[in-house]
Write a protein that holds these residues in place. Structure first.
Motif, PDB file in Angstrom:
ATOM      1  N   GLN A   1       0.810  -1.222   0.000  1.00  0.00           N
ATOM      2  CA  GLN A   1       0.000   0.000   0.000  1.00  0.00           C
ATOM      3  C   GLN A   1       0.840   1.266   0.000  1.00  0.00           C
ATOM      4  N   ALA A   2       2.119   1.102   0.366  1.00  0.00           N
ATOM      5  CA  ALA A   2       2.956   2.281   0.578  1.00  0.00           C
ATOM      6  C   ALA A   2       3.091   3.158  -0.667  1.00  0.00           C
ATOM      7  N   LEU A   3       3.151   2.514  -1.829  1.00  0.00           N
ATOM      8  CA  LEU A   3       3.301   3.300  -3.058  1.00  0.00           C
ATOM      9  C   LEU A   3       2.075   4.180  -3.309  1.00  0.00           C
ATOM     10  N   GLU A   4       0.898   3.571  -3.166  1.00  0.00           N
ATOM     11  CA  GLU A   4      -0.343   4.327  -3.373  1.00  0.00           C
ATOM     12  C   GLU A   4      -0.465   5.467  -2.367  1.00  0.00           C
ATOM     13  N   LYS A   5      -0.068   5.171  -1.137  1.00  0.00           N
ATOM     14  CA  LYS A   5      -0.175   6.172  -0.067  1.00  0.00           C
ATOM     15  C   LYS A   5       0.912   7.223  -0.128  1.00  0.00           C
ATOM     16  N   LYS A   6       1.791   7.099  -1.104  1.00  0.00           N
ATOM     17  CA  LYS A   6       2.954   7.987  -1.215  1.00  0.00           C
ATOM     18  C   LYS A   6       3.760   8.006   0.083  1.00  0.00           C
ATOM     19  N   ALA A   7       3.994   6.826   0.610  1.00  0.00           N
ATOM     20  CA  ALA A   7       4.689   6.718   1.895  1.00  0.00           C
ATOM     21  C   ALA A   7       6.197   6.550   1.735  1.00  0.00           C
TER      22      ALA A   7
ATOM     23  N   GLU B   1       3.814   4.377   9.892  1.00  0.00           N
ATOM     24  CA  GLU B   1       3.289   4.602  11.244  1.00  0.00           C
ATOM     25  C   GLU B   1       4.138   5.601  12.016  1.00  0.00           C
ATOM     26  N   GLY B   2       4.397   6.714  11.363  1.00  0.00           N
ATOM     27  CA  GLY B   2       5.121   7.805  12.016  1.00  0.00           C
ATOM     28  C   GLY B   2       6.615   7.581  12.172  1.00  0.00           C
TER      29      GLY B   2
END
Ligand code: C2E
Ligand code: MG
Ligand code: MG
Ligand code: MG
Length: 285
Positions: A40-46, A74-75
């Protein structure tokens, strides 16, 4: 191996079996959680690229930068060693790596358009990427971002090249025709012999920080770094030292004519915004 552990645990009795089994389940599920989060990180721009400056040792001017990925999860800021191996195992590295390439080139093009002459941007390329349509991806990203190919450095490791040396050699030759530069990362830690170096179209050797560590006192490290620099010079390869942390190390490297260096002595990897400030300062001085 998991089976063997289970078998062993079983033979120790019921309680042990439950203990081991619970622990293994936990491992497997935390892996799954991590994999999903990574997905999910890519979609969330994380993901974010940090940039570590590289310096010319003779002039002490900025000679480029290396883009290093960070994951804001997570911060917390997670270092690549914590998630790149899983990304490679799951194949997620293909999309993550493509993002890194695109974002690095986009940022490099932005700096140029702002009038900042960042000589090069280096990105790390994993062995998995190397096997799947890497050439067309690089070509497309360069076209899309307008970043000049000559300013892009692709960092590969010895093991990436050795996995399928024949194919790797051809791929590097094709990439060279695009105009990009190729750097051999973590040099000295792999298995390749020096003789292999000239078989590949390389531009740059990055001397692993394991050898920089002991400079200038450790006799072995001195000999190793000295020899690498000699060979590189004879083969016409540029040299860059990784993990330079002390002024004494920098002094040794300058004396032995290592061309460039990066490391905490100069700066750690910093966010793009901070790197822009660093370039501005570099211009002012
Ligand atoms: P690397 O490509 O060899 O990058 C150098 C690593 O050394 C970076 O760690 C950098 O922060 C660290 N470093 C730099 N100067 C010093 C120093 O003076 N002392 C010490 N102790 N360390 C220093 P980082 O950012 O944690 O990256 C670790 C590795 O993860 C990289 O090693 C690279 O192999 C991989 N990596 C990073 N970004 C990417 C990426 O976008 N894609 C892929 N496939 N791998 C990446
Ligand atoms: Mg690297
Ligand atoms: Mg390295
Ligand atoms: Mg490394």
């Amino acid at each position: 191996n998991a089976d063997a552990a289970l078998y062993h645990a079983k033979s120790l009795g019921r309680n042990n079996f439950q203990f081991y089994s619970a622990e293994m389940n936990e491992k497997a599920s935390s892996r799954l959680i991590m994999e999903n989060a990574l997905r999910q990180a890519l979609e969330k721009k994380a993901f974010e690229l940090y940039y570590q400056p590289q310096y010319d040792m003779q002039t002490r001017r900025l000679s480029g930068c290396e883009a290093l990925i960070r994951w804001c999860h997570e911060g917390e800021l997670i270092a690549p060693d914590q998630f790149i191996p899983l990304a490679e195992e799951t194949g997620l590295i293909l999309s993550i790596g493509e993002w890194v390439l695109r974002e690095g080139c986009r940022q490099g093009a932005e700096w140029l358009s702002q009038g900042y002459d960042v000589p090069s941007v280096a990105v790390n390329v994993s062995a998995v990427q190397f096997r799947y349509e890497f050439y067309s991806t690089v070509k497309e990203v360069l076209k899309e971002t307008g970043f000049p190919a000559e300013r892009l450095v692709l960092e590969v490791t010895e093991s990436t090249l050795m996995k399928d040396a024949v194919r790797a050699r051809q791929l590097l030759m094709k990439l060279k025709l695009l105009g990009v530069q190729i750097a051999l990362d973590d040099f000295g830690t792999g298995y390749s012999s020096l003789a292999y170096l000239k078989k590949f179209s390389l531009d740059k050797l990055k001397i692993d920080r394991a050898f920089i560590d002991g400079l200038p006192n450790d006799k072995d490290d001195k000999a190793i770094v000295g020899s690498i620099l000699d060979v590189a010079r004879h083969l016409g390869l540029e040299t860059i030292a990784e993990g330079v942390e002390t002024a004494e190390q920098a002094e040794f490297l300058t004396m032995y004519r290592c061309e460039q260096a990066q490391g905490f002595l100069f700066s750690k990897a910093i966010p793009a915004k901070d790197f822009t400030d660093l370039i501005k300062k570099n211009y002012a001085s």
